[in-house]
Scaffold this motif. Structure first.
Motif, PDB file in Angstrom:
ATOM      1  N   THR A  31       0.885  -1.244   0.222  1.00 48.31           N
ATOM      2  CA  THR A  31       0.063   0.089   0.023  1.00 48.31           C
ATOM      3  C   THR A  31       0.976   1.167  -0.214  1.00 48.31           C
ATOM      4  O   THR A  31       1.912   1.262   0.729  1.00 48.31           O
ATOM      5  N   GLU A  33       0.791   5.100   0.773  1.00 51.42           N
ATOM      6  CA  GLU A  33      -0.055   5.864   1.770  1.00 51.42           C
ATOM      7  C   GLU A  33       0.123   7.343   1.125  1.00 51.42           C
ATOM      8  O   GLU A  33      -1.252   7.973   0.973  1.00 51.42           O
ATOM      9  N   LYS A  67       3.398   2.009   3.141  1.00 50.90           N
ATOM     10  CA  LYS A  67       3.011   1.388   4.501  1.00 50.90           C
ATOM     11  C   LYS A  67       4.271   0.869   5.150  1.00 50.90           C
ATOM     12  O   LYS A  67       4.905  -0.224   4.618  1.00 50.90           O
ATOM     13  N   GLY A  68       4.722   0.919   6.282  1.00 52.91           N
ATOM     14  CA  GLY A  68       5.825   0.588   7.178  1.00 52.91           C
ATOM     15  C   GLY A  68       7.127   1.443   6.630  1.00 52.91           C
ATOM     16  O   GLY A  68       8.109   0.947   7.233  1.00 52.91           O
ATOM     17  N   SER A  78       5.305  -1.791   9.965  1.00 53.36           N
ATOM     18  CA  SER A  78       4.067  -2.573  10.057  1.00 53.36           C
ATOM     19  C   SER A  78       4.100  -3.823   9.649  1.00 53.36           C
ATOM     20  O   SER A  78       5.274  -4.107   8.575  1.00 53.36           O
ATOM     21  N   LEU A  79       3.726  -4.680  10.244  1.00 51.78           N
ATOM     22  CA  LEU A  79       3.701  -6.148   9.818  1.00 51.78           C
ATOM     23  C   LEU A  79       2.516  -6.789   9.115  1.00 51.78           C
ATOM     24  O   LEU A  79       2.399  -7.952   9.072  1.00 51.78           O
ATOM     25  N   ASP A  80       1.679  -5.792   8.778  1.00 54.40           N
ATOM     26  CA  ASP A  80       0.601  -5.970   7.977  1.00 54.40           C
ATOM     27  C   ASP A  80       0.872  -6.596   6.568  1.00 54.40           C
ATOM     28  O   ASP A  80       2.011  -6.354   6.114  1.00 54.40           O
ATOM     29  N   ALA A  81       0.164  -7.406   6.048  1.00 53.49           N
ATOM     30  CA  ALA A  81       0.349  -8.063   4.723  1.00 53.49           C
ATOM     31  C   ALA A  81       0.559  -7.263   3.554  1.00 53.49           C
ATOM     32  O   ALA A  81       1.481  -7.553   2.861  1.00 53.49           O
ATOM     33  N   ASP A  82      -0.056  -5.939   3.654  1.00 52.07           N
ATOM     34  CA  ASP A  82       0.178  -5.014   2.546  1.00 52.07           C
ATOM     35  C   ASP A  82       1.562  -3.958   2.925  1.00 52.07           C
ATOM     36  O   ASP A  82       1.444  -2.915   2.393  1.00 52.07           O
ATOM     37  N   SER A  83       2.168  -4.425   3.927  1.00 56.21           N
ATOM     38  CA  SER A  83       3.234  -3.274   4.459  1.00 56.21           C
ATOM     39  C   SER A  83       4.664  -3.621   3.791  1.00 56.21           C
ATOM     40  O   SER A  83       5.065  -4.767   3.237  1.00 56.21           O
ATOM     41  N   VAL A  86       7.275  -6.355   5.491  1.00 52.23           N
ATOM     42  CA  VAL A  86       7.012  -7.739   5.479  1.00 52.23           C
ATOM     43  C   VAL A  86       7.652  -8.279   3.939  1.00 52.23           C
ATOM     44  O   VAL A  86       7.540  -9.602   3.764  1.00 52.23           O
TER      45      VAL A  86
END
Length: 350
Positions: A31, A33, A67-68, A78-83, A86
């Motif tokens: 993502t 931002e 993101k992240g 950020s450890l979200d899948a869309d970061s 990761v």
């Protein structure tokens, strides 16, 4: 007018650079931002495709914030899948390389557009003949047109100069004088001159200067592609070489230019017409691509360096090291910008 053109050229090149990052990030499922052209106060903004698109007050750069990823605070993750965090090191490097790659691709298309329009090249027409030089002794005169050297047809002054520089022994030169063809034989001599980096060098020459006559280069479709490729490679090589010479001290730091130089060069290019503006834009685009590959933590090259470390050693660099190197990177970057501005002001003041 020149300032406006400079802003438009720089903003356009930065847009494509950041668009490269944006497209690669979206392809990798990250993502984005914020996509901003410029820094500081936001003058115009809208939201689309989960991204806030902005034009800011200071048009001297741009950025995409994924993101992240936060250069102002590398510890924010950020450890979200869309970061961005990761993703694997190679996926991150793909995203980081996409920005400079976009600049090289854009430069290719700009050169391609120039080729389609028929670029103006310096004709092999003699202006001044240096007294007692090989050309003078052979009887070459002002306004002579050099048609061939040793049977090789000459179209541009640049290729003529290269043949002379690379020669070994005497040369048979075909010239056009008025409506007649004449042949001259001469041997180039080694003389002192300066190259494009303002370095004093020894070079084989015959003692002539250009008359400043230009003509349009007519290119076939295949020649058009070759021209665009060759010009992109030449510009990239020239900038890489210039940076290397600047770093090792072969070129003095006073040769470094900044924003004022860009505005002045854009102004000069604008006065010469749209073709010159495209030439200048292509060169600056390559410049942006090369500079962003430097291993300075504040630039794409610095982030690539961190990811290569993680890929090789199977662990991330420590946060304290990343923070210290990032701060050092910003110091180096702002110092270079300051030096460029200082040099520009000195040039203006003579």
């Amino acid at each position: 007018m020149s300032i406006l053109v400079s802003i438009l050229v720089l903003s356009g090149l930065i847009f494509f650079h950041e668009l490269g990052h944006y497209a690669a990030a979206k392809f990798m499922g990250v993502t984005v931002e914020v996509f901003s052209i410029g820094f500081g106060k936001r003058l115009f903004t809208f939201r689309k495709w989960d991204t806030e698109w902005s034009i800011s007050a200071v048009p001297l750069g741009g950025y995409v914030r994924m993101k992240g990823q936060d250069d102002s605070d590398p510890t924010k993750k950020s450890l979200d899948a869309d970061s961005y965090n990761v993703k694997t090191p190679m996926q991150k490097i793909f995203i980081l390389l996409a920005g400079p790659a976009a600049n090289f691709v854009l430069a290719f298309f700009l050169y391609f557009g120039i080729a389609l329009g028929g670029p103006n090249i310096l004709s092999p027409v003699i202006g001044e003949v240096v007294k007692d030089s090989p050309a003078f002794k052979a009887g070459l005169q002002t306004d002579d047109i050099i048609k061939s050297i040793d049977g090789v047809k000459i179209i541009a002054w640049k290729e003529m100069a290269k043949i002379i520089s690379d020669s070994d022994g005497s040369l048979n030169i075909e010239i056009q004088r008025g409506g007649y063809i004449e042949f001259k034989t001469l041997t180039p001599s080694i003389r002192e001159t300066t190259n494009m980096f303002n370095e004093v060098i020894q070079k084989k020459m015959i003692g002539i200067a250009s008359a400043g006559v230009f003509h349009k280069l007519e290119l076939s479709p295949s020649d058009t592609l070759s021209y665009a490729t060759e010009q992109t490679i030449f510009a990239s090589t020239m900038i890489f070489t210039g940076l290397k010479k600047l770093i090792v001290g072969e070129v003095p730091a006073k040769e470094l230019g900044g924003v004022i130089s860009i505005v002045k060069l854009t102004s000069d290019a604008t006065a010469q017409g749209w073709m010159s503006v495209l030439f200048f834009a292509a060169l600056i685009s390559v410049n942006l691509g090369v500079l962003n590959l430097l291993p300075i933590p504040a630039l794409d090259g610095g982030h690539i360096m961190f990811n290569l470390y993680e890929f090789i050693f199977r662990r991330e660099a420590s946060e304290s090291v990343i923070i210290k190197l990032t701060i050092a990177g910003w110091v180096i970057l702002f110092s270079l910008m300051g030096l460029g501005l200082f040099n520009d002001i000195n040039r203006l003041m003579g």
